[in-house]
Design an enzyme around this catalytic site. Structure first.
Site, short mmCIF file in Angstrom:
data_model
loop_
_atom_site.label_atom_id
_atom_site.label_comp_id
_atom_site.label_asym_id
_atom_site.label_seq_id
_atom_site.Cartn_x
_atom_site.Cartn_y
_atom_site.Cartn_z
N ARG A 21 -10.65 -15.80 2.30
CA ARG A 21 -11.93 -16.49 2.54
C ARG A 21 -13.05 -15.76 1.80
NH1 ARG A 21 -12.70 -15.79 8.92
NH2 ARG A 21 -10.48 -16.20 8.92
N GLY A 22 -14.14 -16.48 1.61
CA GLY A 22 -15.25 -15.94 0.84
C GLY A 22 -15.12 -16.39 -0.60
N GLY A 24 -16.15 -15.40 -3.54
CA GLY A 24 -15.75 -14.43 -4.54
C GLY A 24 -14.28 -14.06 -4.45
N ARG A 64 -9.52 -25.94 -1.72
CA ARG A 64 -10.81 -26.02 -1.02
C ARG A 64 -11.77 -26.80 -1.90
NH1 ARG A 64 -11.89 -21.95 2.71
NH2 ARG A 64 -13.62 -23.31 3.35
N CYS A 126 -22.31 -15.59 8.42
CA CYS A 126 -20.96 -15.68 7.88
C CYS A 126 -20.52 -14.33 7.30
CB CYS A 126 -20.85 -16.81 6.85
SG CYS A 126 -19.13 -17.31 6.54
N ASP A 195 -21.64 -20.54 -1.27
CA ASP A 195 -20.40 -21.11 -1.76
C ASP A 195 -20.64 -21.92 -3.01
OD1 ASP A 195 -17.90 -20.76 0.19
OD2 ASP A 195 -19.72 -20.79 1.40
N LYS A 206 -21.96 -21.75 4.41
CA LYS A 206 -21.32 -21.96 5.70
C LYS A 206 -22.20 -22.77 6.64
CE LYS A 206 -18.01 -20.72 6.44
NZ LYS A 206 -16.73 -21.45 6.23
N LYS A 231 -20.94 -19.25 -9.13
CA LYS A 231 -21.07 -20.12 -7.97
C LYS A 231 -22.05 -21.27 -8.22
CE LYS A 231 -19.85 -16.59 -4.56
NZ LYS A 231 -20.34 -15.72 -3.48
#
Length: 304
Positions: A21-22, A24, A64, A126, A195, A206, A231
């Site tokens: 997750r995350g 990066g 995702r 988050c 994100d 988030k 991003k």
């Protein structure tokens, strides 16, 4: 040859199920999976190699839909297929992406820490490597800081952030998401991750981020987001919308008989309007939200 693609399938599942997750970490995991896969299929001829790599990239990207770091990482790595030696090109670009991603986190920490004053209390939401880098760097510079972390329901990523910062020696407080407005009077600055950043400077992050930004704006508290340049979402410059992922309702509540028939919605992200964002911290410096267009043009070459 089926066994060789296991590394791609495994990474796909870990990203989809949020074991990785995350934004990066997701981007680096995808780049590393493509590198590993490329090394495993070196015996193929160039044409077959390219076909296999493109299929692997498509699978990873589908894991995702919202985190733009994933397709941007895959696109960057697979650009190596255009090299004279595609097998070397892909591996080289994967390594380049991973190294530049890690360096970006370090630089974001340095730039962002300049906005943290001695004695500040910071609110974060988050679990963001970039935001944590800003906070840790400020602490390393000797600034006396405190941090409030939200739980970040329903996956509770805020617990990871809180423990990370506490273990680092930083005065850390964990609060429920709905307590942000109650505690905002104690907050000096908000620093969150990202994100995705759109061409008009909006922040996709988030779920719950936009509410924090609204409360911060109401209370005259600066709101900053930390985002690596990969991003920034290039396709938003031509009007494409970012798909907001909705995840399984079981993340919100475990279904039992007493909940039968109740509809449950579980969006993973929301969009914060640019007017609530004071600055975007990137590895090339702080920019206003209106500068997102410049980043997309410069680093993705959409207008060339």
């Amino acid at each position: 040859m089926e066994r060789e693609i296991d590394v791609i399938k495994e990474t796909f599942e870990k990203i989809k199920n949020m074991e990785i997750r995350g934004a990066g970490r997701i981007g680096r995991a995808a780049a590393n999976a493509l590198k590993t896969y490329a090394l495993k299929i070196q015996d193929l001829n160039d044409e077959e190699f390219k076909i296999r790599m493109k299929k692997a990239g498509e699978l990873l990207v589908s894991a995702r839909p919202t985190a733009v770091s994933l397709p941007n990482a895959v696109k960057f790595v697979l650009k190596g297929l255009e090299d004279e030696n595609p097998k070397i090109g892909v591996v080289k670009r994967a390594e380049e992406f991973i190294n530049s991603s890690l360096k970006a986190i370090e630089n974001i920490g340095k730039f962002g820490a300049n906005r943290i004053r001695d004695g500040d209390t910071i609110l974060t939401h988050c679990n963001s490597e970039a935001a944590i880098s800003v906070i840790k760097t400020a602490y390393d510079e000797g600034k006396e800081i405190k941090v409030f972390c939200t739980e970040t329901r329903p996956r509770n990523q805020g617990y990871i952030t809180a423990k990370t910062l506490y273990d680092y020696g930083i005065d850390t407080t964990l609060i429920v998401d709905s307590a942000v407005r109650y505690f905002i009077r104690e907050i000096d600055i908000v620093v969150v991750g990202a994100d995705a950043i759109t061409a008009n400077g909006c922040l996709v992050n988030k779920i719950g981020t936009s509410q924090i930004a609204l409360v911060a704006n109401e209370s005259r508290v600066p709101f900053l987001t930390a985002a690596e340049t990969y991003k920034f979402h290039p396709k938003t410059i031509v009007g494409e919308l970012i798909e907001i992922e909705e995840r399984d309702p079981s993340e919100v509540v475990v279904f039992e008989g007493k909940y039968k028939g109740i509809k449950i919605r579980n969006p993973a992200f929301d969009v914060t309007p640019s007017k609530y964002i004071d600055a975007i911290i990137t590895e090339v410096g702080l920019i206003p939200p209106q500068g997102a267009w410049y980043i997309i043009e410069k680093y993705f070459g959409w207008l060339k």
